[in-house]
Design a protein around this motif. Structure first.
Motif, mmCIF file in Angstrom:
data_model
loop_
_atom_site.group_PDB
_atom_site.id
_atom_site.type_symbol
_atom_site.label_atom_id
_atom_site.label_comp_id
_atom_site.label_asym_id
_atom_site.label_seq_id
_atom_site.Cartn_x
_atom_site.Cartn_y
_atom_site.Cartn_z
ATOM 1 N N ARG A 2 0.832 -1.198 0.000
ATOM 2 C CA ARG A 2 0.000 0.000 0.000
ATOM 3 C C ARG A 2 0.872 1.255 0.000
ATOM 4 O O ARG A 2 0.575 2.240 -0.695
ATOM 5 N N THR A 3 1.961 1.231 0.748
ATOM 6 C CA THR A 3 2.864 2.381 0.784
ATOM 7 C C THR A 3 3.508 2.616 -0.576
ATOM 8 O O THR A 3 3.614 3.758 -1.044
ATOM 9 N N LEU A 4 3.946 1.538 -1.224
ATOM 10 C CA LEU A 4 4.545 1.694 -2.549
ATOM 11 C C LEU A 4 3.534 2.253 -3.544
ATOM 12 O O LEU A 4 3.860 3.123 -4.357
ATOM 13 N N THR A 5 2.309 1.747 -3.485
ATOM 14 C CA THR A 5 1.281 2.223 -4.406
ATOM 15 C C THR A 5 0.988 3.693 -4.198
ATOM 16 O O THR A 5 0.816 4.459 -5.162
ATOM 17 N N VAL A 9 4.659 3.621 -7.087
ATOM 18 C CA VAL A 9 5.487 2.473 -7.467
ATOM 19 C C VAL A 9 4.568 1.292 -7.734
ATOM 20 O O VAL A 9 3.803 0.883 -6.852
ATOM 21 N N ASP A 10 4.642 0.714 -8.946
ATOM 22 C CA ASP A 10 3.751 -0.403 -9.294
ATOM 23 C C ASP A 10 4.508 -1.690 -9.592
ATOM 24 O O ASP A 10 3.908 -2.747 -9.679
ATOM 25 N N THR A 33 3.792 -6.949 -11.094
ATOM 26 C CA THR A 33 3.050 -5.698 -10.930
ATOM 27 C C THR A 33 2.147 -5.804 -9.714
ATOM 28 O O THR A 33 1.618 -6.874 -9.412
ATOM 29 N N ILE A 34 1.983 -4.676 -9.027
ATOM 30 C CA ILE A 34 1.119 -4.673 -7.835
ATOM 31 C C ILE A 34 -0.349 -4.620 -8.238
ATOM 32 O O ILE A 34 -1.185 -5.350 -7.703
ATOM 33 N N SER A 35 -0.670 -3.763 -9.175
ATOM 34 C CA SER A 35 -2.070 -3.571 -9.540
ATOM 35 C C SER A 35 -2.374 -3.959 -10.978
ATOM 36 O O SER A 35 -3.518 -3.827 -11.424
ATOM 37 N N GLY A 36 -1.364 -4.417 -11.753
ATOM 38 C CA GLY A 36 -1.596 -4.742 -13.151
ATOM 39 C C GLY A 36 -2.284 -6.083 -13.342
ATOM 40 O O GLY A 36 -2.487 -6.854 -12.392
ATOM 41 N N PRO A 37 -2.600 -6.411 -14.559
ATOM 42 C CA PRO A 37 -3.288 -7.678 -14.847
ATOM 43 C C PRO A 37 -2.320 -8.858 -14.780
ATOM 44 O O PRO A 37 -1.096 -8.668 -14.832
ATOM 45 N N SER A 81 10.397 -6.215 -3.100
ATOM 46 C CA SER A 81 10.872 -4.845 -2.901
ATOM 47 C C SER A 81 10.629 -4.049 -4.168
ATOM 48 O O SER A 81 10.363 -4.614 -5.243
ATOM 49 N N ALA A 82 10.723 -2.739 -4.053
ATOM 50 C CA ALA A 82 10.421 -1.862 -5.188
ATOM 51 C C ALA A 82 11.420 -2.074 -6.322
ATOM 52 O O ALA A 82 12.624 -2.242 -6.096
ATOM 53 N N TYR A 83 10.886 -2.052 -7.537
ATOM 54 C CA TYR A 83 11.722 -2.164 -8.734
ATOM 55 C C TYR A 83 11.767 -0.792 -9.403
ATOM 56 O O TYR A 83 10.723 -0.209 -9.742
ATOM 57 N N THR A 84 12.985 -0.243 -9.584
ATOM 58 C CA THR A 84 13.167 1.071 -10.192
ATOM 59 C C THR A 84 13.645 0.884 -11.620
ATOM 60 O O THR A 84 14.755 0.381 -11.835
ATOM 61 N N PRO A 85 12.872 1.271 -12.603
ATOM 62 C CA PRO A 85 13.246 1.044 -14.004
ATOM 63 C C PRO A 85 14.570 1.718 -14.353
ATOM 64 O O PRO A 85 14.789 2.888 -14.049
ATOM 65 N N GLY A 86 15.463 0.959 -14.978
ATOM 66 C CA GLY A 86 16.740 1.485 -15.412
ATOM 67 C C GLY A 86 17.805 1.501 -14.344
ATOM 68 O O GLY A 86 18.970 1.782 -14.635
#
Length: 449
Positions: A2-5, A9-10, A33-37, A81-86
């Motif tokens: 919930r904090t990441l969202t 952050v997805d 993905t947290i909220s993706g399909p 854990s959070a994934y940061t693109p790049g």
């Protein structure tokens, strides 16, 4: 999650845990993905620190999809854990099915140990008790052999005790210091402000990271500053008596007052700087506040050299407070003695020095009114007449030459020397200096009182 969202952050990445189970193995090191399909796919996402640059990210599915397949089951070792693109680099997951089977075998042995310990405790006859105890030892031997074959495993004896499978772990109660430390570490700035000084001190007695310690230091500095301003500049106006404030106090108050009070602070610091260079004044005591001076006197004690020096500094401040109330020379100088005004001259500015001189002139005029200047038409006669009339006007108001003559460092005058002897000596000196001419030999016209 919930904090990441909430922070936009997805994408998350699954950790690589040792001895993973078959349910979790397919998801190790994968991006979800947290909220993706659900479903595996490749998505284009903007680079975390390079605006406008899109980077492709391979997504294995959604977090809900992975959980439904068994990820993060009870006792699961995996985390996300959070994934940061790049920026985030995903390491290749290492599979260890043999380690998983060895760990499960250890759990099985632990269950057998617990089972036979329960039977030993519930045995109704000595024979049954001995039989159960033998089984316990057999399974404990099996545990030792298993651990010898797998050195990466470690024995957890509490898991072999009866009830270990369903009793909660015994937890120690947190100490008050640990509770306060948790409030500092996890709370916001308002939480720290609500804590008392004692609570902040209790938190400092526990191991803290740099962030928590800096929060406490910032809060204590804020409280000290507010307390100082309330004492030194209530309602934004600098107090009249600056002697109660140390040099450090004045420096901290300086940015929080207006220009008029800043000028007063600079004048007070200049006065202290001049005082530190005067003979008999201890420079290290000049910059202390009255409270600091009192504390140092209590430590030094009465009658000691340090105590005497502090008493002298306190007396100097008392004199300053009487002569310079509010940092300025007193309006009414008639209440002070000549010695007090002479002492004040070393701390006075040019305008205050003129006021002191005017007060001295007024007192001299009251003691011996000056005669009117002579007007004979001849400058020399005027000068001599003015000298004679001035000496007559001074009369008894000014001591005889023998009284003020002893003040000269380069002239030794005996205690029994009277006026006649003094003038005789002076006359002989004048005759030797000017010679025996026919001019006026009255020594009063050459060297006057």
């Amino acid at each position: 999650m919930r904090t990441l969202t909430e922070h936009g952050v997805d994408l998350v990445v699954v950790s690589d845990a040792p001895r993973e189970c078959p349910l979790c193995r397919p998801w190790e090191g994968r991006v979800l993905t947290i909220s993706g399909p659900p479903g595996a796919r490749t998505v284009e996402i903007e680079h975390a620190i390079e605006d406008g640059r899109m980077v492709p990210v391979r997504v294995a599915g959604s977090l809900d999809e992975a959980r439904a397949a068994g990820l993060q089951h009870p006792n699961c070792r995996h985390s996300v854990s959070a994934y940061t693109p790049g920026i985030t680099r995903v390491e290749a997951a290492t599979s260890d099915p043999d380690g998983y089977r060895a760990g499960q075998r250890q759990r099985e042995i632990e269950r057998h140990v617990r089972k036979w310990k329960r039977r030993e405790a519930a045995a109704l006859t000595p024979e049954a008790q001995r039989a159960a105890r033998a089984k316990v030892r057999a399974w404990q031997a099996a545990m030792r052999d298993h651990l010898a074959d797998h050195p990466d495993l470690r024995r957890l004896r509490h898991r072999e005790q009866p009830g270990a499978g369903n009793l909660p772990e015994k937890r120690t109660e947190a100490t008050p210091e640990q509770v306060e430390a948790a409030r500092v570490w996890s709370g916001d700035d308002e939480s720290v402000r609500e804590m008392s000084d004692d609570q902040l001190a209790a938190a400092l007695r526990t191991p803290l990271d740099d962030r928590a310690r800096q929060r406490i230091e910032a809060e204590t500095d804020r409280r000290d500053r507010e307390a100082l301003l309330a004492r030194a500049a209530p309602r934004g106006r600098l107090v009249d008596d600056l002697l109660d404030l140390s040099d450090d106090d004045l420096a901290r108050v300086f940015p929080h007052v207006d220009e008029r009070d800043q000028v007063r602070i600079m004048a007070e610091l200049d006065r202290r700087d001049r005082a530190s260079r005067l003979p008999g004044v201890r420079p290290d005591l000049v910059g202390l506040s009255d409270a600091q001076l009192a504390a140092r006197y209590g430590a030094a004690g009465h009658g000691t050299p340090e105590g005497d020096a502090i008493e002298a500094e306190a007396a100097r401040r008392d004199m300053l407070g009487r002569l310079f109330p509010g940092g300025n020379l007193a309006a009414d100088l008639a209440q002070f003695s000549d010695d007090d005004l002479a002492w004040a001259m070393q701390y006075a500015d040019n305008a205050e020095l003129l006021r002191i001189a005017e007060e001295m002139d007024r007192r001299d005029a009251d003691a011996a009114p000056l005669p009117a200047p002579a007007d004979t038409g001849n400058d020399v006669d005027n000068l001599l007449a003015d000298r004679d009339s001035l000496a007559e006007a001074m009369g008894d108001a000014v001591p005889a030459p023998v009284a003020w003559g002893v003040l000269a460092d380069d002239q030794a005058v005996d205690d029994h020397l009277d006026d006649r002897e003094f003038w005789d000596d002076l006359k002989r000196a004048a005759a030797k200096l000017y010679g025996d001419d026919d001019e006026d030999q009255d020594e009063r016209h050459r060297i006057t009182r």
